[in-house]
Write a protein that holds these residues in place. Structure first.
Motif, PDB file in Angstrom:
ATOM      1  N   THR A  14       0.704  -1.040  -0.014  1.00 41.35           N
ATOM      2  CA  THR A  14       0.031  -0.026  -0.002  1.00 41.35           C
ATOM      3  C   THR A  14       0.731   1.130   0.090  1.00 41.35           C
ATOM      4  O   THR A  14       1.796   1.346   0.676  1.00 41.35           O
ATOM      5  CB  THR A  14      -0.884   0.013   1.146  1.00 41.35           C
ATOM      6  N   THR A  15       0.417   2.269  -0.916  1.00 42.73           N
ATOM      7  CA  THR A  15       1.366   3.282  -0.949  1.00 42.73           C
ATOM      8  C   THR A  15       1.313   4.321   0.524  1.00 42.73           C
ATOM      9  O   THR A  15       0.443   3.981   1.409  1.00 42.73           O
ATOM     10  CB  THR A  15       0.974   4.346  -2.134  1.00 42.73           C
ATOM     11  N   ARG A  16       2.201   4.915   0.424  1.00 45.39           N
ATOM     12  CA  ARG A  16       2.486   5.824   1.848  1.00 45.39           C
ATOM     13  C   ARG A  16       1.252   6.216   2.423  1.00 45.39           C
ATOM     14  O   ARG A  16       0.940   6.055   3.601  1.00 45.39           O
ATOM     15  CB  ARG A  16       3.624   6.864   1.578  1.00 45.39           C
ATOM     16  N   PHE A  17       0.283   6.966   1.695  1.00 45.03           N
ATOM     17  CA  PHE A  17      -0.660   7.683   2.231  1.00 45.03           C
ATOM     18  C   PHE A  17      -1.934   6.722   2.053  1.00 45.03           C
ATOM     19  O   PHE A  17      -3.277   7.226   2.255  1.00 45.03           O
ATOM     20  CB  PHE A  17      -0.878   8.883   1.664  1.00 45.03           C
ATOM     21  N   GLY A  18      -1.903   5.374   1.663  1.00 46.11           N
ATOM     22  CA  GLY A  18      -2.972   4.432   1.576  1.00 46.11           C
ATOM     23  C   GLY A  18      -3.753   4.889   0.228  1.00 46.11           C
ATOM     24  O   GLY A  18      -4.913   4.288   0.064  1.00 46.11           O
ATOM     25  N   GLY A  19      -3.297   5.541  -0.588  1.00 46.26           N
ATOM     26  CA  GLY A  19      -4.172   5.986  -1.925  1.00 46.26           C
ATOM     27  C   GLY A  19      -4.255   4.964  -2.853  1.00 46.26           C
ATOM     28  O   GLY A  19      -5.230   4.856  -3.608  1.00 46.26           O
ATOM     29  N   SER A  20      -3.194   3.869  -2.979  1.00 47.72           N
ATOM     30  CA  SER A  20      -3.383   2.893  -3.951  1.00 47.72           C
ATOM     31  C   SER A  20      -2.486   1.789  -3.415  1.00 47.72           C
ATOM     32  O   SER A  20      -1.814   1.741  -2.489  1.00 47.72           O
ATOM     33  CB  SER A  20      -2.747   3.158  -5.517  1.00 47.72           C
ATOM     34  N   GLN A  21      -2.742   0.668  -4.173  1.00 50.27           N
ATOM     35  CA  GLN A  21      -2.205  -0.431  -3.844  1.00 50.27           C
ATOM     36  C   GLN A  21      -1.339  -1.050  -5.230  1.00 50.27           C
ATOM     37  O   GLN A  21      -1.651  -0.893  -6.000  1.00 50.27           O
ATOM     38  CB  GLN A  21      -2.989  -1.361  -3.262  1.00 50.27           C
ATOM     39  N   VAL A  22      -0.254  -1.774  -4.785  1.00 56.51           N
ATOM     40  CA  VAL A  22       0.646  -2.309  -5.952  1.00 56.51           C
ATOM     41  C   VAL A  22       0.594  -3.787  -5.502  1.00 56.51           C
ATOM     42  O   VAL A  22       1.111  -4.286  -4.298  1.00 56.51           O
ATOM     43  CB  VAL A  22       1.839  -1.978  -5.996  1.00 56.51           C
ATOM     44  N   GLN A  23       0.256  -4.727  -6.477  1.00 58.06           N
ATOM     45  CA  GLN A  23       0.417  -6.079  -6.206  1.00 58.06           C
ATOM     46  C   GLN A  23       1.720  -6.760  -6.733  1.00 58.06           C
ATOM     47  O   GLN A  23       1.861  -7.001  -8.029  1.00 58.06           O
ATOM     48  CB  GLN A  23      -0.746  -6.783  -6.679  1.00 58.06           C
ATOM     49  N   ALA A  24       2.697  -7.033  -6.092  1.00 56.81           N
ATOM     50  CA  ALA A  24       3.811  -7.309  -6.181  1.00 56.81           C
ATOM     51  C   ALA A  24       3.850  -9.054  -6.626  1.00 56.81           C
ATOM     52  O   ALA A  24       4.632  -9.482  -7.524  1.00 56.81           O
ATOM     53  CB  ALA A  24       4.965  -7.162  -5.165  1.00 56.81           C
ATOM     54  N   THR A  49      12.494 -10.271  -6.680  1.00 57.24           N
ATOM     55  CA  THR A  49      13.163  -9.893  -5.521  1.00 57.24           C
ATOM     56  C   THR A  49      12.117  -9.768  -4.173  1.00 57.24           C
ATOM     57  O   THR A  49      12.703 -10.220  -3.155  1.00 57.24           O
ATOM     58  CB  THR A  49      13.683  -8.506  -5.644  1.00 57.24           C
ATOM     59  N   THR A  50      10.988  -9.494  -4.354  1.00 61.45           N
ATOM     60  CA  THR A  50      10.049  -9.570  -3.309  1.00 61.45           C
ATOM     61  C   THR A  50       9.828 -10.952  -2.789  1.00 61.45           C
ATOM     62  O   THR A  50       9.782 -11.245  -1.703  1.00 61.45           O
ATOM     63  CB  THR A  50       8.587  -8.854  -3.576  1.00 61.45           C
ATOM     64  N   LEU A  51       9.842 -11.587  -3.696  1.00 64.85           N
ATOM     65  CA  LEU A  51       9.617 -13.414  -3.327  1.00 64.85           C
ATOM     66  C   LEU A  51      10.779 -13.800  -2.530  1.00 64.85           C
ATOM     67  O   LEU A  51      10.725 -14.422  -1.545  1.00 64.85           O
ATOM     68  CB  LEU A  51       9.529 -14.165  -4.763  1.00 64.85           C
ATOM     69  N   LEU A  52      12.037 -13.479  -2.903  1.00 61.61           N
ATOM     70  CA  LEU A  52      13.112 -13.834  -2.400  1.00 61.61           C
ATOM     71  C   LEU A  52      13.382 -13.255  -0.946  1.00 61.61           C
ATOM     72  O   LEU A  52      13.567 -14.043   0.266  1.00 61.61           O
ATOM     73  CB  LEU A  52      14.483 -13.237  -2.882  1.00 61.61           C
ATOM     74  N   ASN A  53      12.735 -12.089  -0.755  1.00 55.97           N
ATOM     75  CA  ASN A  53      12.693 -11.274   0.707  1.00 55.97           C
ATOM     76  C   ASN A  53      11.725 -12.180   1.785  1.00 55.97           C
ATOM     77  O   ASN A  53      11.916 -12.291   2.663  1.00 55.97           O
ATOM     78  CB  ASN A  53      12.374 -10.008   0.606  1.00 55.97           C
ATOM     79  N   GLN A 196      24.377 -29.405  -1.322  1.00 62.35           N
ATOM     80  CA  GLN A 196      23.775 -28.147  -0.756  1.00 62.35           C
ATOM     81  C   GLN A 196      22.670 -27.656  -1.809  1.00 62.35           C
ATOM     82  O   GLN A 196      22.751 -27.406  -3.045  1.00 62.35           O
ATOM     83  CB  GLN A 196      24.842 -26.952  -0.672  1.00 62.35           C
ATOM     84  N   THR A 197      21.461 -27.369  -1.000  1.00 61.28           N
ATOM     85  CA  THR A 197      20.396 -26.805  -1.861  1.00 61.28           C
ATOM     86  C   THR A 197      20.500 -25.311  -2.146  1.00 61.28           C
ATOM     87  O   THR A 197      21.011 -24.610  -1.222  1.00 61.28           O
ATOM     88  CB  THR A 197      18.956 -26.980  -0.759  1.00 61.28           C
ATOM     89  N   ILE A 198      20.185 -24.710  -3.241  1.00 64.09           N
ATOM     90  CA  ILE A 198      20.615 -23.322  -3.716  1.00 64.09           C
ATOM     91  C   ILE A 198      19.364 -22.980  -4.520  1.00 64.09           C
ATOM     92  O   ILE A 198      18.766 -23.468  -5.250  1.00 64.09           O
ATOM     93  CB  ILE A 198      21.643 -23.113  -4.478  1.00 64.09           C
ATOM     94  N   LEU A 199      18.939 -21.742  -4.030  1.00 63.71           N
ATOM     95  CA  LEU A 199      17.938 -21.044  -4.736  1.00 63.71           C
ATOM     96  C   LEU A 199      18.285 -19.577  -5.124  1.00 63.71           C
ATOM     97  O   LEU A 199      18.828 -18.737  -4.164  1.00 63.71           O
ATOM     98  CB  LEU A 199      16.700 -20.891  -3.974  1.00 63.71           C
ATOM     99  N   MET A 200      18.187 -19.137  -6.457  1.00 59.12           N
ATOM    100  CA  MET A 200      19.194 -18.230  -6.971  1.00 59.12           C
ATOM    101  C   MET A 200      18.183 -17.436  -7.688  1.00 59.12           C
ATOM    102  O   MET A 200      17.435 -17.681  -8.554  1.00 59.12           O
ATOM    103  CB  MET A 200      20.285 -18.593  -7.751  1.00 59.12           C
ATOM    104  N   VAL A 201      18.409 -15.939  -7.076  1.00 62.69           N
ATOM    105  CA  VAL A 201      17.551 -14.920  -8.267  1.00 62.69           C
ATOM    106  C   VAL A 201      18.511 -14.234  -9.268  1.00 62.69           C
ATOM    107  O   VAL A 201      19.649 -13.861  -8.658  1.00 62.69           O
ATOM    108  CB  VAL A 201      16.888 -13.837  -7.463  1.00 62.69           C
ATOM    109  N   THR A 202      18.337 -14.228 -10.295  1.00 63.96           N
ATOM    110  CA  THR A 202      19.314 -13.663 -11.348  1.00 63.96           C
ATOM    111  C   THR A 202      18.663 -13.096 -12.695  1.00 63.96           C
ATOM    112  O   THR A 202      17.698 -13.427 -13.041  1.00 63.96           O
ATOM    113  CB  THR A 202      20.315 -14.806 -11.727  1.00 63.96           C
ATOM    114  N   HIS A 203      19.342 -12.171 -12.981  1.00 70.13           N
ATOM    115  CA  HIS A 203      18.995 -11.484 -14.475  1.00 70.13           C
ATOM    116  C   HIS A 203      19.845 -12.439 -15.525  1.00 70.13           C
ATOM    117  O   HIS A 203      19.416 -12.297 -16.685  1.00 70.13           O
ATOM    118  CB  HIS A 203      19.166 -10.103 -14.415  1.00 70.13           C
ATOM    119  N   SER A 204      20.940 -13.003 -15.177  1.00 69.54           N
ATOM    120  CA  SER A 204      21.882 -13.322 -15.958  1.00 69.54           C
ATOM    121  C   SER A 204      21.462 -15.003 -16.626  1.00 69.54           C
ATOM    122  O   SER A 204      21.272 -15.751 -15.882  1.00 69.54           O
ATOM    123  CB  SER A 204      23.078 -13.536 -15.378  1.00 69.54           C
ATOM    124  N   VAL A 205      21.248 -15.025 -17.812  1.00 68.60           N
ATOM    125  CA  VAL A 205      20.982 -16.342 -18.576  1.00 68.60           C
ATOM    126  C   VAL A 205      22.294 -17.120 -18.248  1.00 68.60           C
ATOM    127  O   VAL A 205      21.884 -18.395 -18.090  1.00 68.60           O
ATOM    128  CB  VAL A 205      20.777 -15.970 -20.198  1.00 68.60           C
TER     129      VAL A 205
END
Length: 253
Positions: A14-24, A49-53, A196-205
């Protein structure tokens, strides 16, 4: 049993003043098995990145559940969360997150120091990891005295020293040159082969082409997934590139 289960995860800001919402994140569901090496890809703003967090318990979902080894992360109390992360998760960041006033050795020891471990135990755990990562001779140096690739190997050692259930890597090759990137990716493959199990977020092909499975996130959902099977890194690279083209042009799943 799956190591990680992500079930119908949603995240709305929710934006700072509650005016709108963003669904990540809209409705993200997937599992990661022990010993898997999974890459997550998607365009900027796709929600990865939201998912990783959320997986790292640095953020909480608006809806849905995340389970690590069957434990619902939402049930962990705030005062217990730091210890839970140290015991179960290892982190590798794009910008290394090393303390310049600490030697490489002390940076690696930090999670164990916070856990109250004795120096003898820490040293015993460090030496085989440092040898595997090729940084034994660098341990007394400080971050400003070594290369980017050596800093990232130090960050990997710090992630491994707690024997985590899962390593979460956020754009781990993003700050590295091509040679250091290649070295790190070979290292990730090696430690994954060792269990070792690894989960990686990347832009790199190229980075994603080393994984055993790639999840593609689009508009806050898992759009598609690609399994390595018997493909070589080169074949995997080509399939990932083709999928990203479909992703960017609005193709179907």
């Amino acid at each position: 049993m799956s190591l990680l289960d992500v079930k119908n995860v949603k995240k709305i800001y929710t934006t700072r003043f509650g005016g709108s919402q963003v669904q990540a994140l809209r409705d993200v569901t997937f599992s990661v098995e022990p010993r898997e090496y999974v890459a997550i890809m998607g365009e900027s703003g796709s929600g990865k990145t939201t998912l990783l967090n959320i997986l790292a318990s640095l953020d909480k979902p608006t809806g849905g559940k995340v389970y690590l080894k069957g434990r619902d992360l939402s049930t962990i109390r705030d005062r217990e969360m730091a210890a839970f992360r140290r015991q179960n998760l290892g982190f590798v960041f794009q910008d290394f997150n090393l303390l310049d006033t600490f030697s490489l050795e002390d940076n690696i020891y930090l999670p164990l120091v916070l856990a109250g471990k004795k120096h003898e135990e820490m040293s015993k755990k460090l030496m085989p990891i440092a040898e595997t990562l090729g940084i034994t001779a660098l341990l007394k140096k400080f971050p400003y005295e070594v290369s980017g690739g050596q800093k990232q190997r130090t960050a990997v050692a710090r992630a491994l020293i707690t024997s985590p259930q899962l390593i979460l890597a956020d754009e781990p090759t993003g700050a590295l040159d091509s040679r250091a990137s290649d070295d790190l990716l070979e290292l990730f493959t090696k430690i994954n082969q060792e269990g070792q199990t690894i989960l990686m977020v990347t832009h790199s092909v190229k980075a994603a082409s080393h994984a055993k499975r790639v999840l593609f996130i689009k508009d806050g959902e898992v759009f598609h997934q690609l399994y390595r099977g018997n493909m070589t890194n080169e074949e995997m690279y080509q399939r990932i590139a083709e999928t990203l083209t479909v992703l960017s042009t609005g193709g179907d799943r």
